[in-house]
Design a protein around this motif. Sequence first.
Motif, PDB file in Angstrom:
ATOM      1  N   LEU A  24      19.422  40.893  20.264  1.00 29.87           N
ATOM      2  CA  LEU A  24      18.934  39.784  18.901  1.00 29.87           C
ATOM      3  C   LEU A  24      17.143  40.193  18.348  1.00 29.87           C
ATOM      4  O   LEU A  24      17.243  40.521  18.197  1.00 29.87           O
ATOM      5  N   PHE A  25      17.063  39.340  19.650  1.00 29.40           N
ATOM      6  CA  PHE A  25      15.265  39.299  19.257  1.00 29.40           C
ATOM      7  C   PHE A  25      14.850  41.085  18.974  1.00 29.40           C
ATOM      8  O   PHE A  25      13.923  41.101  18.488  1.00 29.40           O
ATOM      9  N   VAL A  26      15.425  41.776  20.216  1.00 33.22           N
ATOM     10  CA  VAL A  26      15.124  43.232  19.721  1.00 33.22           C
ATOM     11  C   VAL A  26      14.959  43.901  18.401  1.00 33.22           C
ATOM     12  O   VAL A  26      14.471  44.088  17.495  1.00 33.22           O
ATOM     13  N   VAL A  27      16.701  43.337  17.554  1.00 30.15           N
ATOM     14  CA  VAL A  27      17.033  43.396  16.139  1.00 30.15           C
ATOM     15  C   VAL A  27      15.463  42.428  15.270  1.00 30.15           C
ATOM     16  O   VAL A  27      14.852  43.579  14.664  1.00 30.15           O
ATOM     17  N   GLY A  28      14.931  41.582  15.910  1.00 28.52           N
ATOM     18  CA  GLY A  28      14.167  41.283  15.057  1.00 28.52           C
ATOM     19  C   GLY A  28      13.046  41.474  15.129  1.00 28.52           C
ATOM     20  O   GLY A  28      12.560  41.207  13.895  1.00 28.52           O
ATOM     21  N   PHE A  29      12.708  42.583  15.978  1.00 32.14           N
ATOM     22  CA  PHE A  29      11.906  43.186  15.951  1.00 32.14           C
ATOM     23  C   PHE A  29      10.938  44.080  13.790  1.00 32.14           C
ATOM     24  O   PHE A  29      10.106  44.163  13.645  1.00 32.14           O
ATOM     25  N   PHE A  30      13.075  44.210  13.975  1.00 27.77           N
ATOM     26  CA  PHE A  30      13.459  45.522  12.383  1.00 27.77           C
ATOM     27  C   PHE A  30      13.338  44.487  11.648  1.00 27.77           C
ATOM     28  O   PHE A  30      13.199  45.033  10.228  1.00 27.77           O
ATOM     29  N   ALA A  31      13.815  43.187  11.323  1.00 26.51           N
ATOM     30  CA  ALA A  31      14.384  42.550  10.479  1.00 26.51           C
ATOM     31  C   ALA A  31      14.456  40.529  11.277  1.00 26.51           C
ATOM     32  O   ALA A  31      15.033  40.868  11.949  1.00 26.51           O
ATOM     33  N   PRO A  32      13.109  40.646  10.555  1.00 23.63           N
ATOM     34  CA  PRO A  32      13.001  39.208  10.943  1.00 23.63           C
ATOM     35  C   PRO A  32      13.374  38.201  10.955  1.00 23.63           C
ATOM     36  O   PRO A  32      13.693  37.334  11.450  1.00 23.63           O
ATOM     37  N   ILE A  33      14.358  38.306   9.851  1.00 18.02           N
ATOM     38  CA  ILE A  33      15.560  37.124  10.217  1.00 18.02           C
ATOM     39  C   ILE A  33      16.020  36.765  10.979  1.00 18.02           C
ATOM     40  O   ILE A  33      16.433  35.868  11.692  1.00 18.02           O
ATOM     41  N   PHE A  34      17.160  37.807  11.844  1.00  9.69           N
ATOM     42  CA  PHE A  34      17.589  37.932  13.300  1.00  9.69           C
ATOM     43  C   PHE A  34      16.213  36.904  14.744  1.00  9.69           C
ATOM     44  O   PHE A  34      16.815  36.978  15.500  1.00  9.69           O
ATOM     45  N   PHE A  35      15.147  37.149  14.021  1.00 11.44           N
ATOM     46  CA  PHE A  35      14.879  36.648  15.123  1.00 11.44           C
ATOM     47  C   PHE A  35      14.037  35.144  15.228  1.00 11.44           C
ATOM     48  O   PHE A  35      14.351  34.437  16.294  1.00 11.44           O
ATOM     49  N   GLU A  36      14.405  34.747  13.990  1.00 12.36           N
ATOM     50  CA  GLU A  36      14.951  33.389  13.583  1.00 12.36           C
ATOM     51  C   GLU A  36      15.754  33.197  14.479  1.00 12.36           C
ATOM     52  O   GLU A  36      16.071  31.651  14.699  1.00 12.36           O
ATOM     53  N   ILE A  37      16.791  33.643  13.737  1.00 12.33           N
ATOM     54  CA  ILE A  37      18.361  33.180  14.473  1.00 12.33           C
ATOM     55  C   ILE A  37      18.610  32.932  15.743  1.00 12.33           C
ATOM     56  O   ILE A  37      18.752  31.958  16.424  1.00 12.33           O
ATOM     57  N   SER A  38      17.751  33.771  16.100  1.00 14.69           N
ATOM     58  CA  SER A  38      17.961  34.496  18.381  1.00 14.69           C
ATOM     59  C   SER A  38      16.959  33.229  18.425  1.00 14.69           C
ATOM     60  O   SER A  38      17.846  32.530  19.805  1.00 14.69           O
ATOM     61  N   LYS A  39      16.403  32.544  17.867  1.00 15.11           N
ATOM     62  CA  LYS A  39      15.541  31.398  18.827  1.00 15.11           C
ATOM     63  C   LYS A  39      16.672  30.064  18.482  1.00 15.11           C
ATOM     64  O   LYS A  39      16.281  29.702  19.146  1.00 15.11           O
ATOM     65  N   VAL A  40      16.758  30.324  17.174  1.00 17.40           N
ATOM     66  CA  VAL A  40      17.670  29.518  17.004  1.00 17.40           C
ATOM     67  C   VAL A  40      18.982  28.887  18.128  1.00 17.40           C
ATOM     68  O   VAL A  40      19.251  27.983  18.634  1.00 17.40           O
ATOM     69  N   LEU A  41      19.767  30.192  18.735  1.00 14.08           N
ATOM     70  CA  LEU A  41      20.675  30.593  19.340  1.00 14.08           C
ATOM     71  C   LEU A  41      20.584  30.039  20.834  1.00 14.08           C
ATOM     72  O   LEU A  41      21.373  29.641  21.180  1.00 14.08           O
ATOM     73  N   LEU A  42      19.181  30.536  21.110  1.00 21.32           N
ATOM     74  CA  LEU A  42      18.506  30.291  22.893  1.00 21.32           C
ATOM     75  C   LEU A  42      18.176  28.519  22.910  1.00 21.32           C
ATOM     76  O   LEU A  42      19.247  28.187  23.479  1.00 21.32           O
ATOM     77  N   PHE A  43      17.687  27.733  22.008  1.00 24.62           N
ATOM     78  CA  PHE A  43      18.034  26.580  21.744  1.00 24.62           C
ATOM     79  C   PHE A  43      19.251  26.132  21.462  1.00 24.62           C
ATOM     80  O   PHE A  43      19.487  24.505  22.655  1.00 24.62           O
ATOM     81  N   MET A  44      19.716  26.520  20.727  1.00 24.04           N
ATOM     82  CA  MET A  44      21.612  26.256  21.600  1.00 24.04           C
ATOM     83  C   MET A  44      22.356  26.142  22.925  1.00 24.04           C
ATOM     84  O   MET A  44      22.852  25.364  22.840  1.00 24.04           O
ATOM     85  N   LEU A  45      22.128  27.592  23.277  1.00 25.79           N
ATOM     86  CA  LEU A  45      22.631  27.735  24.468  1.00 25.79           C
ATOM     87  C   LEU A  45      22.210  27.025  25.486  1.00 25.79           C
ATOM     88  O   LEU A  45      22.894  26.427  26.311  1.00 25.79           O
ATOM     89  N   ILE A  46      21.170  26.866  25.775  1.00 22.33           N
ATOM     90  CA  ILE A  46      19.731  26.053  26.601  1.00 22.33           C
ATOM     91  C   ILE A  46      20.874  24.858  26.488  1.00 22.33           C
ATOM     92  O   ILE A  46      20.977  24.194  27.353  1.00 22.33           O
ATOM     93  N   GLY A  47      20.751  23.650  25.466  1.00 22.53           N
ATOM     94  CA  GLY A  47      21.311  22.506  25.008  1.00 22.53           C
ATOM     95  C   GLY A  47      22.798  22.276  25.291  1.00 22.53           C
ATOM     96  O   GLY A  47      22.874  21.788  26.511  1.00 22.53           O
ATOM     97  N   LEU A  48      23.380  22.950  25.051  1.00 30.10           N
ATOM     98  CA  LEU A  48      25.222  23.500  25.797  1.00 30.10           C
ATOM     99  C   LEU A  48      24.675  23.259  26.998  1.00 30.10           C
ATOM    100  O   LEU A  48      25.289  22.547  27.517  1.00 30.10           O
ATOM    101  N   THR A  49      24.321  24.095  27.701  1.00 28.69           N
ATOM    102  CA  THR A  49      23.706  24.105  29.391  1.00 28.69           C
ATOM    103  C   THR A  49      23.790  22.833  29.536  1.00 28.69           C
ATOM    104  O   THR A  49      24.717  22.427  30.872  1.00 28.69           O
ATOM    105  N   ILE A  50      22.992  22.380  29.307  1.00 23.86           N
ATOM    106  CA  ILE A  50      22.477  21.007  29.859  1.00 23.86           C
ATOM    107  C   ILE A  50      23.287  20.139  29.555  1.00 23.86           C
ATOM    108  O   ILE A  50      23.597  19.050  30.836  1.00 23.86           O
TER     109      ILE A  50
END
Length: 444
Positions: A24-50
Amino acid sequence: MKKTNITLFLNNRFFYSIAAIAILFVVGFFAPIFFEISKVLLFMLIGLTIVDVFLLYRTKKGIKLERNLPERLSNGDENKISLALKNNYPFVAHLSLIEELPYQFQKRDFTFYQQLKKHEEKNIHYNLTPKERGVYEFGNINVYANSALKLATKKYVLGEETSLKCYPSFLKLREFDIKAFNNATTSYGTKKVRRIGHSLEFEQIKEYVSGDDIRTLNWKATAKRNHFMVNQYVEEKSQSVYAIIDKGRAMQMTFNGLSLLDYAVNATLAISNVILRKQDKAGMLSFSTKLEDWVVAERRNSQMSLISEALHNIKTNFAEPDFSTLYSVVKRKITHRSLLILFTNFETIDGLYRQLPYLRALAKNHLLLVVFFKNTELDAMIDSKSETIQQVYDSIIAEKFLYEKKRIVNELKKYGIQSVLTKPEDLTGNSINKYLELKSRGLF
């Protein structure tokens, strides 16, 4: 090998999620909306893992396990092992259990998958069938615990390292107990049964009934009573029976995972139990280049333990058995007439002829029973359809070897030597049946 103390592992679900977010981060270089979604998902994954790690480590001993082993293993039989599990977590635990089995079983992926509700207890059962005697080393049990998130795993190393000895087959002894039922067996609800034999131990004179042996007619009593009277005899007791095990290289042939030596060892333990139940004296010895593992024939309470320990330690030296030594030692040490049950193997009539003088010498002073084996692989070869010239040759050779076995039986019979030709898996039952037959006929 040194064991690691690491207990925390990240699961494949975590890495798959990271990979998806990276895409999703790679796709975000071409579609900025996916870059923001991928950051949210990353923080959610880190939080769920903790959160997942916190859930797993909040309870210090989240999983308890106890392995229940028998006192010893029975060779060639299914031995029941049980694991008692308890989940102390306040949530459903998803578990993977890897049992460290002894190296003899050659199983490195013996794994159980279990799901336990909160504070649930469960018992797991499995069976192990050892194929050789010796010491079996059980390792730890590695338990990998997951919560419902399955992002992280906590490892528990549970169960104690344990050593168990594997003894000759003792679990099947009860199957043959009924064969040893004798007139000393009396209990509530059990009728006392008199076994009629042809030995010299006289019991009484009774009136003839249909089925009685006419050879036991008592003519004097018949004349007095004016109808047929017969002498009744009972089986003699306290007779000596020795099981003799050949430890030579011919006994190392393997059928269904067990060597002929192990079949003979298992049969010796079972028949010794029957002998003692019949109130005879059971003893044993083994031989190859010399005589070893000698247990004098007795009827004491500890006899089965002595025989079991001796059988547990029997190993072969892959040498040619020395029957001359067997004869000389038996003649010197066994001075009264006994039943000698010899477990050995002859593949050819020439092999028998080399040892026949010693067998005949043993049979002069004792009742000798030679127990040897059918080669079941030959039966399969003979029964299979021959489609090539090579298969025809193989079938003919197999029939020749099978005929040799039958010649051996006839040759032994010619010199008054009893014999049992049996499949390896039927050895114990056939040997016991032959012993009971010889005893009922009063031949020793």
